[in-house]
Structures are given as C-alpha cells and as structure tokens.
Design an enzyme around this catalytic site. Structure first.
Site, PDB file in Angstrom:
ATOM      1  N   ARG A 144      -3.220  28.707   4.822  1.00  0.00           N
ATOM      2  CA  ARG A 144      -1.948  27.991   4.702  1.00  0.00           C
ATOM      3  C   ARG A 144      -0.919  28.458   5.731  1.00  0.00           C
ATOM      4  NH1 ARG A 144      -0.462  28.530  -1.324  1.00  0.00           N
ATOM      5  NH2 ARG A 144      -1.415  30.540  -0.864  1.00  0.00           N
TER       6      ARG A 144
ATOM      7  N   ASN B   6      -2.843  24.659  -1.492  1.00  0.00           N
ATOM      8  CA  ASN B   6      -4.194  24.862  -2.010  1.00  0.00           C
ATOM      9  C   ASN B   6      -4.406  23.862  -3.124  1.00  0.00           C
ATOM     10  OD1 ASN B   6      -5.017  27.102  -0.551  1.00  0.00           O
ATOM     11  ND2 ASN B   6      -4.232  28.561  -2.067  1.00  0.00           N
TER      12      ASN B   6
END
Ligand SMILES: [Zn+2]
Ligand SMILES: [Zn+2]
EC number: 6.2.-.-
Length: 766
Positions: free
Chosen positions: A20, A38
């Site tokens: 990320r 996620n």
C-alpha cells in the site's frame, strides 16, 4: 484536460509486504489521486489523473514492486472520474470470499539489523524490531485481511512515535503491522520453571546468557513456537537435555550468529550459504569441519559428519546468538514427537520438567511452526521439513484443464510427518509440517491446522483425499466428515507429489522407496515402481523381493529384526545361528523369533527399501536398535561418506506373473562375506547396488521420465548415484525440492493425483 479514473484489483502476495505505501508513493509520483486498500481478495485501488500518469503507473507497478511481494494478476477497468483531491490509504474493506496469499515469517532485514546494533537508536537491542520488509507474519496472523487488528499485535496500542512512523507513507514502517518499540511493543520476561518472573527486558536477556553459560536448559519463545537452548560445547548440559527430552540420539540443530561464524565449523557451498541467509532462515545440513570439535560437543550430533545449522530468524535470536558468541543448540520445544508449544502457560506445563529457565514474551504465537530443514542434494535444495519461512507460500499447480483446476480438494496427507494441503484455482496451499499423528495433542493440532488453512483461504473443499491405510488417524478423520472422499494409495501419492513439483502430468515412472506404505495386498510396501500412463491408469510394475518382519511394527525401531527377517528369507531356520543374530538377541529372544517366523505369526511380509537399509545397517553392526525414524539408514549413509569407489554387489531381476521383482539376496550374501573390504567400502557398495537395481528396472520398463520419491531419497548418496546412472542412459530424472520426498510430500501428491483423475474425466470421490 479530462481526467481518467481506473479501478484496479491486484491479486497475489500483496498484503504485509509494504504494497500500500508503495502504491501510495507511486501514485503521488505519477501525480494521481484516489485511494488504495487491502481487501480479502488482495488489494484494491482507484487512481485518477491524466492518461500519461495512469499509463506510467501501470507500467512501473509490476517493475518496482516491494521485495517479498508476488503479483498473480491485475484487473483494470475504467470508471467515471470523481475528482478527489489527494491519494489516500483507506481502511480495509471485507468483500467477496476469495483466496489471498499470506506471507511467511521473515528474518530481520539489513536496516533493522543496523538499528538493532545502533546504541543511539530507540530500538537499540529491542528484540521485536521489524519493518515493512521483515518480521513475523504467518505466526501472528489470526485472519485475513492482514491488518494489525487481525494479528497478535492487537494487544499493543502504538505509542506516539510508533504511530507517527506507521502513518507516515515516507517511513519504512508505514503500515508495518507488527511495528512496536520498547515503549509500546512486546516485552521479554525470564521465568524459572514454575513460572515465577525473575527479570524483564534486557536484564532478562543478560541473565539468559549467564544461565546458558552455567549449563542450564533454556526454553525460548521463538518465532513459530518454543525452542530449547543449551550451550553446544557443554557436555553436561547436552546430556541433561537429551535425558529430559527423551531424545537419546537424534541430532540437535545449532544456532550460529552469522555465516562467518558457521563457516568456522562447517564447509558451506555457495548454494548452502544462500539458503542459510535467505529470509526463511531454515536449518541446513552441512558437513562439519574437524575444527568444529572445539565448540560443538559430539553429543550434539552423535556419529554424524553433518551438523544442522541455522542463522538467527528473528531479532531475539540475533541478540542471543551475537552476544553469546558460541554456537547454541536450538531444538524444538516439545517432548519426543509431540507438536511444539506456542503458549507461555502451556510451555511451562509441558516443558517445566525439561527447561530450567523460560525466556518468554507477551506476544501471542497464533500457530505452531517448526523450523524448516533442508539439505543440498544434486546441487539443488532438498526440503526435508517444510514449515517456518516457507509455509504458507503456495505451490503452482501443474497445467491441467481449467475444469480440473476449479475443483477444490483438501488432502489429508499421511500419518507420519503429516502435513495437509488445499487446492484452489490452480494453486496449492500446503500447511506447515504437523508431525506424527500418534498422540491426542497431535490430532488436535491436525484438526486446528485444517480449520486454519480452510479458514484463511475461505474455502470449503468439495472432496477430501486420504491415504488408503485403514489404521491411519487421517483416514479415520476423513470417514467422520460429511464430504465425498477419495482414497489414494500411498506410493501413488509419492509419485504424483514429485510430478506435481515439476508441473508434470504426462506418462511417468515412479521409483517410490520408503519405510511403510499400505496397499490391499497385506504386504508392507516400500520398494515400489509405478507406471502412470499419462491418462488415467497407474500400474504397479516392479517391487523389491519381500521378506518377513518379525514383530511387525516393532521392527521400525529395531533394525535387528529386519536383519533377522532378511536372513531368514535367505536361509530359513539356519539364519538364526548367524553370528550377528546371536550378538543382538538373547537366547530366549531367538527362540521367540523362530516361533514367529516359522509360524508366520506377527511377521508381515515387507518389500520396504527402508527396512532393507535397516537390515543392512544391523548386519554391518552399525545400528541394531534405533531411537528415531530413519536412524539406521542415516548411519549407513554416513558410514559410506568419502568413499569414491563404484564397486557393487550382484543382484537378480526376474519377472513374476506380469511384474518385475528385484532380488537383493545375492547382494546380502556377498555383503556378509565381503570381509576383505572395510565397513565404509561395504556401505558404499550397498548404495551402489541399489542404484544399479533401480537402473535395471527402469531399463526394462523403458519410460524416459523417471521420478524419485519416498523417504529413502533423503539419502544423498543413493539419490545422486541413481540420478547419475539414469541420466547416463538418457533417462530424465526428477527429484524433490520444494516439498520433502518423505511423507511430508504426500498431501501434495494426493491433490495432484485427484486433479489428474478429474482432468481424465474420472470421478473423484466415493
Ligand atoms: Zn526490517
Ligand atoms: Zn512505540
């Protein structure tokens, strides 16, 4: 200029690896807005900006991805622009059930190691230091998606400094889920064997050194479970540990601080060095140098020219090994073959009579993970035990029809060295090594691992696959479930396990040699040759000549019984007058043997190569009783170490009905009377004979693709000799590498067999 917006779904190993923050930096670099999150299927993101920026991101994304990550697929769709002002990392969204990959535990990275040793750093000597590129993963994850709240770190709210790192996309701890520091993270504690806290923090660590130096046994809460530590040079401590752990002979593994420290005691090839220093930090079997005697007492690995060596798998191990400065024995924290302990109270209860001191911490271990074990055979890594550092990484499945691959199966493995595996969408998820299913604790562990594996993958398998052995606990477990079942013969599973590793589903000849495998003949099988036609049939084409095993199961731990059976098969009653049997059995034991063998009572016939090794080890006076599985075969392999000769003994091969039978009798007769040769020369000649025997059968069958599987092929000498001989004759030889040749590879083979049958249109399940 009009803005474009894209929605991307990335599947693969993309959680817990810094993906990320990577996307965050990349998107900002490409001047895009949007978000990333996620979700249980992997990673989802939306990016918005001009088309050049989006193109740039799509191009760079797979090229600059973080270490340890793995992209399986990227789906992209164009959606209407929303005009958001920035790029952000969003909370996870839990969406449709899809499998997602979990990362194994990763040893400390270089940056963390440097901070650990930097006295000005706030994590100086902090045993739980980690970052986005290293630290615990599989051992602390409760469920997916991989967020702090779903891990054992949920009990450690971050302090302001840690929180700042965690939320700063420029920081290397940005969203490092196990992030913590001495202020807010897990803490050490040293206890006595009753659980009384003696010291905490660094003082606990320092006292641990003193305990080890004074010969105490220390139980250490490691990465995937407890380990037992003693000074490797202290004979008293080693004797105590062997006695208390009820492990008289089986070699212990050693923990070294660094590659250079290990090099002082062992010969280490380039490949072995690569394995030792890999993020998985497995135990690697290495050849000991004579210098090792100065630091490693012979009780560590009795009678073995090899040492099992590992480097620190966690910052705690690093601190211990570096400051202690001498090799430490680090063996599983269990009694005999039980599963390893993971909880503090459980460890105090189960290991209280073994360890004097307990170096504990307050972070939960979610599931037990033994240390993995490898050795190098044929210049390739050969897995002997697959657990910490490798599980739960998936194994790619052989190319089969899409239809065959959509089937989801759960394979239950075998009862020894058990491990289970789940197939789903072309991937195989094999559990960590579970162990022998011989105790109630082990069955519980088996049960939990199945729930864990299917839970993490969010899969309910359609069919259960089990070994055909009616006495196996794993088989009985399958019978209790409400699901369709498929029984796979043990050696068929071995063949398909090796085929699966090589992505092979065409015709194949399997040399499946191990200790014990059930088939309906009532013979204890283990010296088998199986021919797969590449479509739907497996034919049993050859086998070793059988011999009786007086005492049945008992023979596994008593190689002298295999020797008695072997001699009896050759010369009947007269065999019992043999010097060796007189030496290994008392007069009344010999009378008993006669009764059993003559009356065919409790003396099952076996065709097992493992038992043949046992018998020869006993005949050569190397091992008449063993305390762990495979001991006699190992001693025999070790005794031949260094012998270059290609001498061998005679044998016979004949056809009986439609099968070939390999007769070892001429070899055994020659070996017994070959007193001109030294013991190592005779051991080497025996290995060479077996390789010749395999070649003879393979020549008769003619199939070019040959697969070597079964526990016997953990033996480097036999494997390398056989492979060389076969290749010289133009055969293609395949060995194991990712999964063990022993029963730890059975689950993978069961799955591959089921998928091949499904591809052939055969129904799987009964
Ligand atoms: Zn790190
Ligand atoms: Zn902190």
């Amino acid at each position: 200029m009009d803005n474009e917006r894209r929605r991307l779904a990335i599947k693969g190993l993309v959680q817990g690896v810094g993906f990320r923050p990577y996307i965050y930096r990349l998107a900002r670099d490409c001047q895009l807005t949007g978000w990333v999150a996620n979700h249980s299927g992997g990673l989802q993101l939306e990016v918005e900006g001009n088309s050049t920026g989006i193109e740039k991101l799509l191009q760079r994304l797979p090229l600059e991805k973080p270490p340890h990550s793995l992209i399986l697929s990227i789906d992209s769709e164009v959606i209407p622009a929303e005009g958001d002002s920035d790029f952000e990392i969003r909370e996870s969204t839990v969406t449709a059930a899809q499998s997602t990959l979990v990362l194994p535990d990763i040893a400390p990275c270089n940056s963390c190691q440097a901070e650990l040793q930097d006295s000005r750093n706030r994590r100086h000597k902090y045993p739980f230091i980690n970052c986005t590129h290293c630290g615990p993963r599989f051992s602390i994850i409760d469920k997916m998606p991989y967020d702090r709240a779903n891990t054992a770190m949920d009990q450690f709210p971050q302090c302001a400094k840690c929180q700042a790192e965690y939320t700063n996309p420029e920081d290397r701890r940005f969203h490092a889920e196990p992030n913590g520091c001495p202020e807010c993270g897990p803490q050490l504690q040293l206890c006595d064997s009753k659980g009384k806290v003696l010291l905490t923090g660094l003082a606990a660590l320092n006292e641990t050194f003193a305990s080890l130096a004074s010969g105490k046994v220390v139980a250490l809460k490691g990465v995937g479970g407890f380990q037992l530590l003693v000074d490797a040079g202290n004979s008293q401590a080693l004797q105590t540990l062997r006695k208390r752990k009820q492990r008289p002979h089986k070699p212990f593994a050693l923990l070294y601080s660094s590659l250079s420290a290990a090099r002082r005691d062992c010969r280490i090839s380039e490949l072995e060095a690569k394995l030792l220093t890999s993020p998985a930090r497995p135990i690697v079997l290495l050849e000991a140098k004579p210098e090792a005697n100065a630091r490693v007492h012979e009780l560590v690995a009795l009678g073995s020219p090899d040492l099992g060596v590992m480097l620190p798998a966690s910052p705690l191990h690093l601190l211990l090994a570096e400051e202690y400065a001498a090799p430490l024995v680090a063996t599983s924290g269990n009694l005999a073959e039980e599963p390893i302990c993971i909880e503090n109270t459980e460890a105090l209860r189960r290991l209280g009579k073994i360890a004097d001191r307990f170096l504990l911490h307050n972070r939960r271990i979610v599931r037990p993970l033994d240390d993995s074990v490898l050795r190098v055979v044929e210049d390739r890594p050969l897995m002997l035990r697959r657990a910490r550092g490798y599980a739960p990484l998936p194994i790619t499945q052989a190319k089969l029809s899409q239809q065959a691959l959509t089937q989801s199966y759960l394979a239950l493995g075998a009862d020894l060295k058990n491990s289970v595996a789940l197939s789903h969408n072309g991937w195989i998820y094999q559990s960590q090594h579970i162990g022998d299913l011989s105790s109630a604790t082990a069955i519980e562990h088996f049960d939990r691992t199945i729930a864990d594996l299917t839970g993490l993958q969010q899969r309910r398998p359609q069919t259960l696959i089990h070994d055909q052995h009616p006495g196996y606990s794993s088989h009985r477990w399958a019978l209790q479930q409400q699901a369709p079942r498929l029984g796979v013969q043990h050696h068929v599973a071995h063949l398909f396990s090796c085929m699966a590793e090589h992505g092979h589903s065409g015709a194949a000849l399997g040399v499946c040699w191990d200790g014990t495998g059930y088939d309906s003949s009532g013979i204890v099988r283990g010296g088998e040759f199986l021919l797969w036609d590449g479509k739907s049939q497996v034919e049993h084409v050859a086998s070793l000549r059988t011999f009786p095993l007086p005492g049945g199961e008992k023979a596994v731990r008593e190689p002298r019984r295999a020797a008695a059976g072997l001699l009896y098969e050759i010369s009947g009653y007269m065999a019992l007058q043999h010097q060796l049997l007189k030496r290994c059995f008392t007069r009344s034991e010999r009378r008993n043997l006669v009764t059993m063998l003559e009356g065919e009572v409790n003396s099952p016939l076996c065709s097992s190569a493992g038992r043949l090794f046992d018998a020869v080890a006993a005949l050569l006076g190397l091992c008449s009783q063993s305390s762990y599985e495979g001991q006699a075969a190992m001693v025999l392999e070790y005794s031949a170490r260094g012998i270059q000769s290609s001498d061998s003994y005679p044998f016979d091969l004949y056809q009986r009905q439609s099968k070939w039978e390999l007769d070892w009798a001429p070899c055994i007769s020659a070996l017994i009377h070959d007193e001109g040769k030294s013991l190592p020369q005779r051991a080497a000649a025996f290995h060479n004979t077996l390789a010749n025997m395999i070649l003879a059968v393979v020549n008769e069958i003619g199939e070019r693709q040959v697969f070597l599987s079964g526990g016997v092929f953990q033996n480097r000498r036999l494997t390398e000799r056989t492979a060389t001989l076969l290749r010289e004759r133009g055969f293609t030889v395949h060995c194991h590498s990712q999964v063990p040749p022993n029963d730890g590879g059975i689950a993978l083979g069961q799955l591959h067999y089921a998928h091949c049958m499904a591809a052939a249109g055969q129904s799987a399940g009964d």
